[in-house]
Enzyme design. Structure first.
Site, PDB file in Angstrom:
ATOM      1  N   HIS A 254       0.819  -1.218   0.000  1.00  0.00           N
ATOM      2  CA  HIS A 254       0.000   0.000   0.000  1.00  0.00           C
ATOM      3  C   HIS A 254       0.848   1.262   0.000  1.00  0.00           C
ATOM      4  CE1 HIS A 254       0.413  -0.561   4.501  1.00  0.00           C
ATOM      5  NE2 HIS A 254       0.672   0.729   4.391  1.00  0.00           N
TER       6      HIS A 254
ATOM      7  N   ASP B 284       0.312  -7.666   1.267  1.00  0.00           N
ATOM      8  CA  ASP B 284       0.699  -6.280   1.512  1.00  0.00           C
ATOM      9  C   ASP B 284       2.216  -6.102   1.537  1.00  0.00           C
ATOM     10  OD1 ASP B 284       0.413  -3.610   1.893  1.00  0.00           O
ATOM     11  OD2 ASP B 284      -0.438  -3.715   3.898  1.00  0.00           O
TER      12      ASP B 284
ATOM     13  N   SER C  55       4.604   2.032   8.083  1.00  0.00           N
ATOM     14  CA  SER C  55       4.349   0.995   7.085  1.00  0.00           C
ATOM     15  C   SER C  55       5.599   0.664   6.289  1.00  0.00           C
ATOM     16  CB  SER C  55       3.251   1.458   6.122  1.00  0.00           C
ATOM     17  OG  SER C  55       1.992   1.321   6.679  1.00  0.00           O
TER      18      SER C  55
END
Length: 627
Positions: free
Chosen positions: A181, A212, A290
């Site tokens: 993402h 992911d 992230s």
């Protein structure tokens, strides 16, 4: 202020309905400064960056909230000089191979190069010394990405670009690892090393939406000078200390937070509505973490930070992608030259806790789960049958609640065993059928979605016929369109594809023209047939229109509505309609390719809408689950 956007994709999860009702998920790719400021200072409901608010609406249906990173963030949704030293006197070499990082992933080779994760196996000894005293921080990078997401309502164009920052780290063989993402729909990706003010252009090699993860590389050879990759460690034990490193919001320099491993189980990956092994930690995670690595006390990477839980009743609940999932992603890419995805069995199962039910089904033990449904597109279709009791998977016994033995004194969801396999692998299943024990074999493959959460090629397909705009139904489109009917939503939530390639094709809107008078107000209607032929997908519809020799083009829609166009006038009006609305082409590029029908016959659905949801998040009780 809690800034939360809700997930729209049918989120697969093992968590309780109460969790989905009250909890929200905070994923960690940092917004740009202006976007973040706007989020805090603007009232709820404002459209901050031409698509962020749409993506906030996109996540409302699963009840799981996601911190939007300025592009996409879904349901549950972190060399020194060649002869130099770093603090502790550990000497580094500038030449590293991918095996240096990967061999410590707790993997073992079996058969024809198959790599399986063994959580009990001792970690392979790395070729380098263990990184200590913070030396591993040099492998962590800051990621800058510019995203341009497709406009699903106007599929011939894209939305306004947005920017975000995240984290990544070096894994060897001149490759970097981050979250999918963080770079999805990215038009430009740049990375910056710790203590360096130069940004380097990075290339996205592979994106694994379901796990992911994304693999990057940098072509500039200067970037790789004095760069040391991380060393992967094995799956940690509960209460083991963990250190998360990245570039979260709150500053521009590298950040380090510490905590412990709280839980290890099959977890909902909110970015793509999948369920894979995950590590829950209590270290503070924030937007921007992230893609950053999580390290154990020995300085070995035990996973990648990617999402967290945000709720008024919870504190410091973050999630890390473990090295077993990372290993699967990297091995898949190395085997195939591209990423193919995690496989599934494609079977709906039910717990067998009740003694009367086990007696009725002639189950001789308390083990096994009941097969309630088999998806037509799965390899198990025709092998497993409704009413079978699935007892073993490759010799591992399955408990009545769908769990298997994990490590010494732990149990884990049965789907964990499937996630260790690769697409096309053959598995052996032990089944009780009508009271008799049988053994069957089947192949596992990635799940086929009738309504996908992500568009595979990035840009949605479309076809314009005399102003009638047709496009396949997808979760992003559902979230952008405000007038999707309940029946269409029910099909999206409850219907499985009958065959590979099947799509729900809808009339998105009508571009007003004298040739389509009377149809201008039509929108978000499923088209079922063209000139009496049932439509299989958008490419099939384009083929039917192109090869039509009749005088009229007849479209049959859901709800018995009929739209008829005169073929000659419709075709002649096409160019003027495109000019009036500034549309470059009457169809997307993929629809110019010749249509090939791989289906021998179009199987009719027994029921228009299925009885069971297509994702675990939609179930109102814990006894049913997909694997």
């Amino acid at each position: 202020m809690a800034l939360v956007a809700h997930a729209s994709c049918s989120s697969s999860t093992t968590l309780s309905p109460e969790f989905h009702r009250y909890a929200s998920c905070l994923s960690f790719c940092r917004l740009s400064y202006l976007q973040l400021s706007a989020r805090f200072l603007s009232p709820v409901g404002c459209d901050f960056d031409n698509g962020v608010e749409r993506r906030r609406r996109r996540r409302r249906r699963s009840g799981v909230g996601v911190w939007v990173n300025g592009v996409v963030e879904k349901h549950f949704s972190e060399r020194l000089k060649e002869e130099g030293c770093h603090g502790n006197g550990v000497k580094r070499s500038t030449r590293w191979s991918s095996s240096t990082a990967i061999q410590a992933l707790d993997v073992k080779k079996k058969g024809k190069g198959e790599i399986l994760y063994d959580s009990n196996e001792r970690q392979a000894k790395p070729k380098t010394k263990t990184l200590k005293n913070g030396a591993y921080l040099d492998a962590v990078l800051k990621v800058y990405c510019t995203h341009i997401e497709p406009d699903y309502s106007l599929p011939w164009q894209k939305q306004r670009q947005s920017a975000s920052t995240g984290s990544a780290f070096v894994i060897g063989d001149k490759k970097l690892l981050t979250n999918a993402h963080c770079v999805e729909h990215g038009t430009q990706v740049k990375v910056k090393k710790k203590g360096d003010d130069r940004k380097y252009i990075a290339t996205v090699l592979a994106i694994g939406v379901d796990c992911d993860l994304a693999l990057l590389s940098v072509d500039n050879e200067e970037f790789w000078d004095n760069v040391v990759p991380v060393v992967f460690g094995k799956l940690p034990q509960l209460q083991a200390s963990v250190t998360v490193v990245g570039y979260p919001t709150g500053g521009d320099t590298i950040s380090v937070t510490k905590g412990v491993v709280s839980r290890i189980e099959v977890t909902s990956y909110v970015h793509a509505s999948t369920e894979l092994l995950g590590i829950q930690i209590d270290a503070a995670l924030n937007p921007g973490n992230s893609g950053g690595p999580a390290f154990n006390s020995r300085g070995q990477c035990i996973g990648v930070a990617f999402q967290g839980l945000k709720s008024g009743d919870t504190e410091n609940i973050g999630y890390v992608i473990p090295t077993s999932v990372v290993s699967h992603f990297l091995t898949d890419y190395e085997r195939n030259g591209s990423y193919t995805g995690f496989p599934c069995l494609g079977v709906l199962l039910q717990w067998l806790e009740n003694p009367a039910m086990r007696s009725y089904l002639k189950a001789s033990s308390t083990e096994g789960v009941l097969v309630r449904r088999v998806e037509p597109t799965s390899g198990a279709y025709g092998t497993l049958k409704e009413g079978d009791i699935l007892v073993t998977f490759n010799g591992t016994r399955i408990g009545w609640e769908g769990t298997v033995q994990f490590r010494l004194s732990e149990r884990i969801a049965f789907g964990y065993l499937i996630s260790r396999k690769f697409a096309g692998d053959v598995v052996e299943l032990g089944v009780i059928r009508n009271g008799d024990w049988i053994t069957v074999q089947t192949t596992v493959s990635p799940r086929v979605h009738l309504v996908p959460c992500h568009i595979e090629n990035g840009q949605p397909s479309y076809l314009i016929v005399s102003g009638l705009v047709f496009t396949p139904l997808s979760e992003p489109l559902i979230d952008e369109e405000e007038d999707i009917g309940l029946k269409l939503l029910a099909k999206a939530r409850y219907s499985s594809p009958r065959f590979k390639g099947e799509q729900i094709v809808i009339l998105s809107q009508v571009l007003a023209n004298e040739t389509n008078i009377g149809y201008e107000d039509m929108s978000s209607q499923q088209v079922l047939k063209f000139n009496g032929t049932e439509i299989k997908n958008i490419h099939h519809l384009a083929h039917l229109v192109d090869t039509c020799e009749d005088k009229y083009l007849v479209f049959e829609f859901e709800g018995d509505f009929l739209a008829v166009l005169e073929k000659e006038s419709a075709m002649s009006a096409s160019s003027s309609i495109l000019n009036d609305f500034g549309i470059p082409s009457e169809r997307s590029a993929d629809l110019f390719e010749p249509y090939v029908d791989h289906l021998c016959e179009n199987h009719a659905l027994e029921k228009e809408i299925g009885d069971s949801p297509v994702s675990n998040a939609e179930f109102g009780l814990d006894g049913l689950f997909w694997v």
